[in-house]
Write a protein that holds these residues in place. Structure first.
Motif, mmCIF file in Angstrom:
data_model
loop_
_atom_site.group_PDB
_atom_site.id
_atom_site.type_symbol
_atom_site.label_atom_id
_atom_site.label_comp_id
_atom_site.label_asym_id
_atom_site.label_seq_id
_atom_site.Cartn_x
_atom_site.Cartn_y
_atom_site.Cartn_z
ATOM 1 N N VAL A 63 0.839 -1.201 0.000
ATOM 2 C CA VAL A 63 0.000 0.000 0.000
ATOM 3 C C VAL A 63 0.873 1.249 0.000
ATOM 4 O O VAL A 63 0.670 2.182 -0.791
ATOM 5 C CB VAL A 63 -0.951 -0.003 1.210
ATOM 6 N N ARG A 64 1.880 1.267 0.870
ATOM 7 C CA ARG A 64 2.726 2.450 0.999
ATOM 8 C C ARG A 64 3.645 2.643 -0.199
ATOM 9 O O ARG A 64 4.117 3.756 -0.448
ATOM 10 C CB ARG A 64 3.540 2.363 2.293
ATOM 11 N N GLY A 66 2.600 2.238 -3.230
ATOM 12 C CA GLY A 66 1.775 2.662 -4.356
ATOM 13 C C GLY A 66 1.046 1.524 -5.032
ATOM 14 O O GLY A 66 0.254 1.761 -5.947
ATOM 15 N N ARG A 67 1.279 0.280 -4.615
ATOM 16 C CA ARG A 67 0.555 -0.871 -5.180
ATOM 17 C C ARG A 67 -0.682 -1.106 -4.306
ATOM 18 O O ARG A 67 -0.824 -2.115 -3.614
ATOM 19 C CB ARG A 67 1.484 -2.083 -5.224
ATOM 20 N N VAL A 68 -1.564 -0.104 -4.317
ATOM 21 C CA VAL A 68 -2.622 -0.008 -3.323
ATOM 22 C C VAL A 68 -3.628 -1.151 -3.434
ATOM 23 O O VAL A 68 -3.972 -1.790 -2.428
ATOM 24 C CB VAL A 68 -3.332 1.360 -3.417
ATOM 25 N N ASP A 69 -4.130 -1.423 -4.624
ATOM 26 C CA ASP A 69 -5.142 -2.480 -4.775
ATOM 27 C C ASP A 69 -4.592 -3.836 -4.342
ATOM 28 O O ASP A 69 -5.262 -4.597 -3.629
ATOM 29 C CB ASP A 69 -5.629 -2.550 -6.224
ATOM 30 N N ARG A 72 -4.184 -3.866 -0.533
ATOM 31 C CA ARG A 72 -5.455 -3.947 0.194
ATOM 32 C C ARG A 72 -6.070 -5.336 0.096
ATOM 33 O O ARG A 72 -6.697 -5.813 1.056
ATOM 34 C CB ARG A 72 -6.419 -2.877 -0.327
ATOM 35 N N TYR A 98 -4.970 -1.388 5.734
ATOM 36 C CA TYR A 98 -5.938 -1.218 4.652
ATOM 37 C C TYR A 98 -6.362 0.248 4.543
ATOM 38 O O TYR A 98 -6.475 0.796 3.444
ATOM 39 C CB TYR A 98 -7.161 -2.094 4.886
ATOM 40 N N GLY A 100 -4.650 2.768 5.309
ATOM 41 C CA GLY A 100 -3.524 3.459 4.694
ATOM 42 C C GLY A 100 -3.401 4.906 5.141
ATOM 43 O O GLY A 100 -3.888 5.302 6.201
ATOM 44 N N GLU A 102 -4.292 7.460 3.027
ATOM 45 C CA GLU A 102 -5.141 8.265 2.143
ATOM 46 C C GLU A 102 -6.279 8.916 2.921
ATOM 47 O O GLU A 102 -6.912 8.290 3.766
ATOM 48 C CB GLU A 102 -5.716 7.380 1.041
ATOM 49 N N THR A 284 1.463 7.050 -6.949
ATOM 50 C CA THR A 284 1.114 6.677 -5.573
ATOM 51 C C THR A 284 0.083 5.565 -5.531
ATOM 52 O O THR A 284 0.009 4.818 -4.565
ATOM 53 C CB THR A 284 0.539 7.868 -4.776
ATOM 54 N N TYR A 286 -3.055 6.029 -5.149
ATOM 55 C CA TYR A 286 -4.163 6.422 -4.291
ATOM 56 C C TYR A 286 -5.288 7.063 -5.094
ATOM 57 O O TYR A 286 -5.055 7.888 -5.986
ATOM 58 C CB TYR A 286 -3.695 7.419 -3.223
#
Length: 300
Positions: A63-64, A66-69, A72, A98, A100, A102, A284, A286
């Motif tokens: 997540v941090r 930038g590979r957020v999906d 999560r 999860y 994060g 954002e 990012t 996000y």
């Protein structure tokens, strides 16, 4: 052999922890992924607790980075495992990962559900983990119908944080209150909260908390029309960004540079920083970055 795989997994985990402590989250994610792969091949097998902690660390690093999906998905699965194992602390950390960093104006039902589940599972006594979960829950309740609960929860969180007497926990609770209580009518209170938050972050020497506090304060100063104050805080934040190789920090800086340029009527500068922010925001991962840079061009 299996023993070698176990030793290699432990080494990869330590390397991941070291990279994460230096905010090199992409590297940390790769190290944790290696550790997960190696533990799967370890004949002695790691404990369920060790596996779960590693999965949470991996998801948080993704997540941090930038590979957020992807992150999560990993954290949601880890939260389900933690709930089955009745590991309320691990459930809480997965929910926080999860959620994060954002801050979105829109309510994410999955985020709220995970944080609600974590809050319900934790003991009712004040602890740093409970304070952080309740604070993030207050921030996540974005529906107008939740305004009263959001404000009440954030103030309860700050009271619990102050009772613990730990500066980092108080700083986090102040941030939650600043964001959760935001209305056009409480600018003075919000600015005071942001200034206390910043003072604590600087005492701690914590770059992430200093970033959060400066961003909150810059937003308040822009709202107040204090351009000299905005310029001073942007200059201080620029020094922080230069010292910390972090995409999210750099994106936020470009975002507020654009806002400042628009206030000054400097459209060429606004277009330059807007493009820089769009590039950083895409990296990012996000949603808020995409939302912000979808809206700002209409103001140019």
């Amino acid at each position: 052999g299996g023993g070698d795989a176990g030793r290699a997994a432990a080494f990869a985990r330590r390397a991941g922890d070291d990279a994460a402590s230096k905010r090199a989250f992409a590297e940390a994610a790769e190290c944790y992924a290696s550790a997960l792969d190696l533990t799967a091949r370890d004949e002695r097998r790691s404990s369920d607790d060790e596996q779960l902690e590693l999965r949470i660390a991996h998801g948080d690093a993704l997540v941090r980075a930038g590979r957020v999906d992807e992150g999560r998905r990993a954290l949601r699965a880890a939260a389900d495992t933690a709930a089955l194992q009745r590991r309320c602390d691990a459930l809480a950390r997965a929910a926080l990962g999860y959620a994060g960093l954002e801050e979105s104006p829109f309510e994410d039902e999955v985020r709220v559900a995970l944080l609600e589940r974590a809050a319900s599972a934790l003991p009712s006594r004040a602890t740093p983990l409970r304070v952080r979960v309740l604070g993030r829950l207050a921030q996540a309740l974005r529906s107008p119908a939740m305004a009263a609960r959001r404000d009440r929860l954030a103030r309860q969180t700050l009271a619990e944080a102050r009772s613990l007497g730990q500066r980092d926990v108080v700083c986090d609770a102040l941030r939650s209150l600043h964001l959760a209580s935001w209305t056009p009518d409480n600018l003075d209170e919000r600015e005071a909260i942001a200034r206390e938050q910043l003072a604590i972050a600087l005492q701690l020497g914590d770059p992430q908390r200093a970033h959060d506090a400066r961003m909150d304060l810059i937003a308040d100063l822009l709202e107040r029309g204090d351009t000299a104050g905005v310029d001073a805080e942007l200059a201080a934040h620029a020094r922080l960004v230069a010292a910390e190789p972090d995409l999210v920090l750099a994106w936020h800086h470009a975002h507020y540079q654009t806002m400042r340029a628009l206030v000054a009527g400097s459209l060429d500068e606004a277009e330059r920083t807007l493009e820089r922010g769009r590039e950083l925001g895409a990296r990012t991962g996000y949603d808020l970055a995409a939302q912000g840079y979808g809206i700002q061009p209409f103001t140019l």
